[in-house]
Design a protein around this motif. Sequence first.
Motif, short mmCIF file in Angstrom:
data_model
loop_
_atom_site.label_atom_id
_atom_site.label_comp_id
_atom_site.label_asym_id
_atom_site.label_seq_id
_atom_site.Cartn_x
_atom_site.Cartn_y
_atom_site.Cartn_z
N ASN A 131 37.90 8.15 5.95
CA ASN A 131 37.31 9.44 6.33
C ASN A 131 36.42 10.09 5.53
O ASN A 131 36.47 11.39 5.42
CB ASN A 131 38.71 10.36 6.83
N PHE A 132 35.62 9.46 4.59
CA PHE A 132 34.42 10.21 3.82
C PHE A 132 33.30 9.99 4.29
O PHE A 132 32.96 9.22 4.85
CB PHE A 132 34.54 9.46 2.45
N ASN A 133 32.58 11.22 4.08
CA ASN A 133 31.15 11.33 4.64
C ASN A 133 30.35 10.84 3.68
O ASN A 133 31.01 10.35 2.47
CB ASN A 133 30.77 12.78 5.10
N VAL A 134 29.06 10.93 3.77
CA VAL A 134 27.91 10.48 2.60
C VAL A 134 28.34 11.27 1.45
O VAL A 134 28.36 10.51 0.48
CB VAL A 134 26.58 10.26 3.26
N GLN A 153 37.30 3.55 5.24
CA GLN A 153 37.83 3.41 6.45
C GLN A 153 37.45 4.66 7.55
O GLN A 153 37.94 5.73 7.10
CB GLN A 153 39.37 3.02 6.78
N VAL A 154 36.82 4.38 8.47
CA VAL A 154 36.43 5.61 9.29
C VAL A 154 36.42 5.42 10.77
O VAL A 154 36.50 4.04 11.20
CB VAL A 154 34.84 5.76 9.12
N GLU A 155 36.31 6.14 11.62
CA GLU A 155 36.36 6.06 12.95
C GLU A 155 35.18 5.49 13.54
O GLU A 155 34.26 6.12 13.25
CB GLU A 155 36.73 7.51 13.93
N THR A 177 35.52 -0.27 7.24
CA THR A 177 36.59 -0.59 7.98
C THR A 177 36.55 0.26 9.26
O THR A 177 36.60 1.55 8.94
CB THR A 177 38.05 -0.59 7.36
N SER A 178 36.68 -0.24 10.56
CA SER A 178 36.73 0.45 11.73
C SER A 178 37.86 0.72 12.13
O SER A 178 38.54 -0.03 12.20
CB SER A 178 35.77 -0.13 12.78
N TYR A 179 38.43 1.98 12.39
CA TYR A 179 39.53 2.34 12.88
C TYR A 179 39.28 3.04 14.25
O TYR A 179 38.26 3.29 14.61
CB TYR A 179 40.64 3.18 12.16
N MET A 180 40.37 2.85 15.22
CA MET A 180 39.96 3.30 16.68
C MET A 180 38.98 2.59 17.23
O MET A 180 38.17 3.09 17.97
CB MET A 180 39.96 4.67 16.61
N THR A 181 38.90 1.19 17.06
CA THR A 181 37.45 0.56 17.37
C THR A 181 37.44 0.42 18.92
O THR A 181 36.56 0.29 19.48
CB THR A 181 37.69 -1.01 16.73
N LEU A 182 38.88 0.55 19.43
CA LEU A 182 38.48 0.62 20.97
C LEU A 182 38.67 2.10 21.60
O LEU A 182 38.56 2.20 22.64
CB LEU A 182 39.80 -0.05 21.53
N ALA A 183 38.37 2.98 20.79
CA ALA A 183 38.48 4.42 21.29
C ALA A 183 39.57 4.85 22.03
O ALA A 183 39.36 5.08 22.99
CB ALA A 183 36.92 4.63 21.89
N ARG A 253 26.96 7.39 21.40
CA ARG A 253 26.85 8.82 22.00
C ARG A 253 27.59 9.97 21.15
O ARG A 253 27.88 10.92 21.58
CB ARG A 253 27.32 9.06 23.58
N ASN A 254 27.85 9.43 19.74
CA ASN A 254 28.34 10.36 18.84
C ASN A 254 29.74 11.12 19.33
O ASN A 254 29.71 12.30 19.14
CB ASN A 254 27.57 11.43 18.24
N GLU A 255 30.53 10.38 20.05
CA GLU A 255 31.78 10.91 20.62
C GLU A 255 32.79 10.56 19.67
O GLU A 255 33.37 9.42 19.76
CB GLU A 255 32.05 10.19 22.05
N ARG A 256 33.43 11.65 18.97
CA ARG A 256 34.25 11.54 17.83
C ARG A 256 35.64 11.97 18.63
O ARG A 256 35.76 12.96 19.07
CB ARG A 256 34.13 12.48 16.74
N LEU A 257 36.81 11.05 18.42
CA LEU A 257 37.98 11.27 18.83
C LEU A 257 38.77 11.80 17.83
O LEU A 257 40.00 12.68 18.51
CB LEU A 257 38.65 10.22 19.59
N THR A 258 38.70 11.79 16.60
CA THR A 258 39.60 12.16 15.52
C THR A 258 38.84 13.11 14.62
O THR A 258 38.02 12.67 13.75
CB THR A 258 40.13 11.03 14.73
N SER A 259 39.17 14.31 14.52
CA SER A 259 38.58 15.39 13.58
C SER A 259 39.48 16.58 13.49
O SER A 259 39.26 17.53 13.95
CB SER A 259 37.30 15.80 14.21
N PRO A 260 40.71 16.24 12.88
CA PRO A 260 41.89 17.37 12.68
C PRO A 260 41.33 18.35 11.93
O PRO A 260 40.53 18.31 10.83
CB PRO A 260 42.79 16.65 11.88
#
Length: 268
Positions: A131-134, A153-155, A177-183, A253-260
């Motif tokens: 969950n690290f940005n650039v 490891q990022v969404e 590493t892709s997590y929530m690959t299936l959204a 479509r830049n649809e983020r599902l995890t952003s606590p």
Amino acid sequence: MMGIPAFGIGTFRLQGDAAVDSVRNGLEAGYRVIDTAQIYGNEAEVGAAIAASGVPRDALFITTKIWIDNLSREKLIPSLKESLAKLRTDYVDLTLIHWPSPGGAVPVKEFMAALADAKAQGLTRQIGVSNFNVELMQQAIDAVGAEAIATNQVELHPYLQNRKVAAFAREHGIHLTSYMTLAYGKVLGDPVIAKIAERHRATPAQVVLAWAMQLGYAVIPSSTKRANLESNLKALDLKLSDDDMSQIAALDRNERLTSPDGLAPAWD
């Protein structure tokens, strides 16, 4: 660097017997890569399932993640030792910083140095971030060097392809590493993916997992159903065409599902 295996089993949201069963079924189906985290509250169950499986430790690749409460120099290594005790192992293959320290309370430099110490002590074979940005990736590189960071490891899924982070990571030789690959299953009903799946006589899940791996990402899908665990593994044998890949690329479509709130950094 040893590299990150392309395909593993995730244990996010799996508690108690569900975690034990999922890991046991996964190991029986042939998985050898298991991803857990301190905050999942299932390290002991994962450890129990591994111990009961009879699979030798050196055949496995185990990842855990340090929770934000344990990021300070004095807490990180003791917390990792606690994780090792729960997992019933002397070392993990990969330890990640689960989320950046909220509000920068613990500087990146401090927790990356502690993580590097954990590696030097043999508690973990490789280290990385999640969950690290650039900007945060750059700070981690400044702290320990890009070659020390095994993965971020990022969404990442067809609806959120995270291209800026992916490009920066690639440029610095850091694996994603892709997590929530299936959204959370959302992409499985996508008509574009359904058509590609039909053409390959594959499942939509196999298509999406193969897409991520063909882009060079590792994937860690989870399932409580043995049939799904076995079916997902077949993604390793699926080869998508350039046309398939570009059709999936167009689904972003830049649809983020995890952003606590309070945890998530400013995403790129």
